[in-house]
Design an enzyme around this catalytic site. Sequence first.
Site, PDB file in Angstrom:
ATOM      1  N   SER A  50       0.801  -1.216   0.000  1.00 20.01           N
ATOM      2  CA  SER A  50       0.000   0.000   0.000  1.00 20.01           C
ATOM      3  C   SER A  50       0.838   1.271   0.000  1.00 20.01           C
ATOM      4  CB  SER A  50      -0.947  -0.051   1.196  1.00 20.01           C
ATOM      5  OG  SER A  50      -1.809   1.042   1.156  1.00 20.01           O
ATOM      6  N   HIS A  51       0.673   2.080   1.049  1.00 18.50           N
ATOM      7  CA  HIS A  51       1.321   3.386   1.140  1.00 18.50           C
ATOM      8  C   HIS A  51       2.742   3.280   1.687  1.00 18.50           C
ATOM      9  CE1 HIS A  51      -0.574   2.117   4.756  1.00 18.50           C
ATOM     10  NE2 HIS A  51       0.252   2.871   5.442  1.00 18.50           N
ATOM     11  N   ASP A  79      -2.367   6.514  -3.449  1.00 16.72           N
ATOM     12  CA  ASP A  79      -1.218   5.848  -2.825  1.00 16.72           C
ATOM     13  C   ASP A  79      -0.607   4.762  -3.718  1.00 16.72           C
ATOM     14  OD1 ASP A  79      -3.240   3.980  -2.666  1.00 16.72           O
ATOM     15  OD2 ASP A  79      -2.561   3.194  -0.747  1.00 16.72           O
ATOM     16  N   ASP A  88      -0.958   1.530  -4.139  1.00 16.88           N
ATOM     17  CA  ASP A  88      -1.808   0.588  -4.869  1.00 16.88           C
ATOM     18  C   ASP A  88      -3.141   1.198  -5.295  1.00 16.88           C
ATOM     19  OD1 ASP A  88      -2.549   0.695  -2.170  1.00 16.88           O
ATOM     20  OD2 ASP A  88      -3.470  -1.277  -2.232  1.00 16.88           O
ATOM     21  N   ASP A 101      -5.680   2.667  -3.712  1.00 20.44           N
ATOM     22  CA  ASP A 101      -6.966   2.630  -3.009  1.00 20.44           C
ATOM     23  C   ASP A 101      -7.177   3.824  -2.088  1.00 20.44           C
ATOM     24  OD1 ASP A 101      -5.099   1.755  -1.189  1.00 20.44           O
ATOM     25  OD2 ASP A 101      -6.123  -0.129  -0.687  1.00 20.44           O
ATOM     26  N   ARG A 102      -6.096   4.521  -1.713  1.00 15.34           N
ATOM     27  CA  ARG A 102      -6.263   5.704  -0.852  1.00 15.34           C
ATOM     28  C   ARG A 102      -6.335   6.967  -1.691  1.00 15.34           C
ATOM     29  NH1 ARG A 102      -2.737   5.211   4.583  1.00 15.34           N
ATOM     30  NH2 ARG A 102      -3.346   3.092   5.101  1.00 15.34           N
ATOM     31  N   LYS A 162     -11.464   0.059  -1.001  1.00 14.49           N
ATOM     32  CA  LYS A 162     -11.536   1.506  -1.123  1.00 14.49           C
ATOM     33  C   LYS A 162     -10.929   1.886  -2.470  1.00 14.49           C
ATOM     34  CE  LYS A 162      -7.505   2.052   1.924  1.00 14.49           C
ATOM     35  NZ  LYS A 162      -7.326   0.756   2.594  1.00 14.49           N
TER      36      LYS A 162
HETATM   37  C1  G16 Z   1      -5.172  -0.636   5.367  1.00  8.56           C
HETATM   38  C2  G16 Z   1      -6.595  -1.033   5.605  1.00  8.56           C
HETATM   39  C3  G16 Z   1      -7.377   0.140   6.120  1.00  8.56           C
HETATM   40  C4  G16 Z   1      -6.703   0.729   7.337  1.00  8.56           C
HETATM   41  C5  G16 Z   1      -5.264   1.076   7.031  1.00  8.56           C
HETATM   42  C6  G16 Z   1      -4.485   1.510   8.253  1.00  8.56           C
HETATM   43  O1  G16 Z   1      -5.122   0.285   4.321  1.00  8.56           O
HETATM   44  O2  G16 Z   1      -7.216  -1.522   4.449  1.00  8.56           O
HETATM   45  O3  G16 Z   1      -8.643  -0.312   6.430  1.00  8.56           O
HETATM   46  O4  G16 Z   1      -7.382   1.872   7.760  1.00  8.56           O
HETATM   47  O5  G16 Z   1      -4.614  -0.060   6.526  1.00  8.56           O
HETATM   48  O6  G16 Z   1      -4.431   0.467   9.168  1.00  8.56           O
HETATM   49  P1  G16 Z   1      -3.543   0.530  10.460  1.00  8.56           P
HETATM   50  O7  G16 Z   1      -4.041   1.722  11.239  1.00  8.56           O
HETATM   51  O8  G16 Z   1      -3.784  -0.772  11.150  1.00  8.56           O
HETATM   52  O9  G16 Z   1      -2.121   0.745  10.039  1.00  8.56           O
HETATM   53  P2  G16 Z   1      -4.032   0.151   3.183  1.00  8.56           P
HETATM   54  O10 G16 Z   1      -4.283   1.321   2.277  1.00  8.56           O
HETATM   55  O11 G16 Z   1      -2.712   0.229   3.905  1.00  8.56           O
HETATM   56  O12 G16 Z   1      -4.261  -1.172   2.564  1.00  8.56           O
END
Ligand code: G16
Length: 543
Positions: free
Chosen positions: A113-114, A277, A279, A281-282, A376
């Site tokens: 992800s990010h 981000d 991938d 989704d953000r 998302k």
């Molecule tokens: C993932 C989850 C999200 C979550 C985020 C942060 O996002 O899909 O639902 O809000 O992680 O999670 P944490 O607070 O546990 O680090 P992504 O965009 O990283 O796949």
Amino acid sequence: MKIDTISCKPIAGQKPGTSGLRKKTRVFMEPGYLENFIQSVFNAIDGAQGKCFVVGGDGRYFNRQAIQKILKMAAANGAAKVIVGQNGLLSTPAASNLIRKYKTDGGLILSASHNPGGIDEDFGIKYNVPNGGPAPENITAAIYDQTCSLSEYKIADEPIIDLGSIGERKMGEMIVDVIDPVADYKALMASLFDFVHIRNLFAGGFTMVFDAMHAVTGPYAKAILEGALGAPEGTVINAIPSEDFGGGHPDPNPVWAKGLMDLMMSTNAPYLGAASDGDGDRNMIIGRNAYVTPSDSLAVLAANAHFAPAYREGLSGIARSMPTSAACDRVAAKMHIGCYETPTGWKFFGNLLDADKVTICGEESAGTGSNHVREKDGLWAVLLWLNILAERREPVKDILLDHWKHYGRDYYSRYDYEAIPAEDANKLVDDLRAQLDSLPGKSFAGLKVTKADEFSYNDPVDGSVSTGQGLRVWFEGDARVVFRLSGTGTEGATLRVYLEQYVDTHGNHTQDPQVALKGVVAAMLEMTDLGNRIGRTEPNVIT
Ligand code: G16
């Protein structure tokens, strides 16, 4: 096709977190590490025999090698077909769409992800189920169980597949369909939004900058914004996905997308700034001189969704993760529709969406989406904003001010304390948990606690219960602080502190959030004794 059955031992620590398994890239590159996890996924879903999967990732370092291994393992485990994005690329929402559209048996999405990418940075993988969403907790638990007892995995001894050109290939009996990663997603977006109105908006001189942060959304944003919608070339910046995201941190927030943030606060600002981000989704949305927090974005999108054709008939309900602000609850209340509070993690929205209890969902962590996929979706959020702007023809800032005039403003900020030794972080949370019952009635920095608890979620669709989902403390005067340990980090522990202060419709809506939240921050610091416990009061990142 020659199939090798390799004996192996369980590898410790392969427990999926908030969003799949995330580790340092070098850990994923260790012999057998990826293989053990993939075999465990196949075993947990009763094997891959005869099944069809979608496979793709955000293009980070090790993406292509990992996909080749997954293809060989899918073939060896008897899969009938794998749909792969050209060059191994698929954004997370695009993968979710493909899983749904082609009714596959799920998909494997490669991304952290990010988190930054590169040999010394992060890699990740998650399994999405046939509804297109991240595997729910019962399946991630089954995968983890498999990783704890695995004794062998299967892999085909076959040459690698050419992923550079579109078309069907074969690995043994298994079909590998290499597809254009953008086409199906673009068609989906065109079916949801009024592309003609958005085209007219751009034709009338509307300007925007979309920062793809050298990540996977670049090709999608180019094709849709500059292609289908006629935005001028150069609207999408940092549009070519790179293995290390240009050396940056592909997290669309004011800290990591500072260049865009500075532009939007300057006299040269376009009408709209947006970013997504690693991938895809953000998302982040910024108007001229107006940063929109993810919690506010969710509320404004929900209140204005009827401007887009897909949501013209109204919303069935809204869902938000627990630490997300209550801004969308106020919209749901006025609309007389259901509002659901789930634990952090997009996987918790899946049941609500499948049961049509909600149409739109969102999280404070820059995620917004709807029932069009089960992830998302960064570009979707940008397009919904564009559709609303094309109808309302007002600056983002005015739309925000108008929203707060109707609903009041939930001032909001998240403080991240990163790389805390795991023991210290766990002790801090344990001690706070032990105090919860005695907090109501006590005052900290002049703020009185009214209520305190630990969030647990009862899924209204399947009745499952998820406990231990964050500590919540409410204060007099409509303020709240939430504490959680991140489930996506790869180094030590990250303590997330979510701060919120509501100001009603008659209050001052134009304060700097850090000023509006000063009292809540002071109370949080006194209550936790954070400075003494972790040796600092300043967070690493404030969003
Ligand atoms: C993932 C989850 C999200 C979550 C985020 C942060 O996002 O899909 O639902 O809000 O992680 O999670 P944490 O607070 O546990 O680090 P992504 O965009 O990283 O796949």
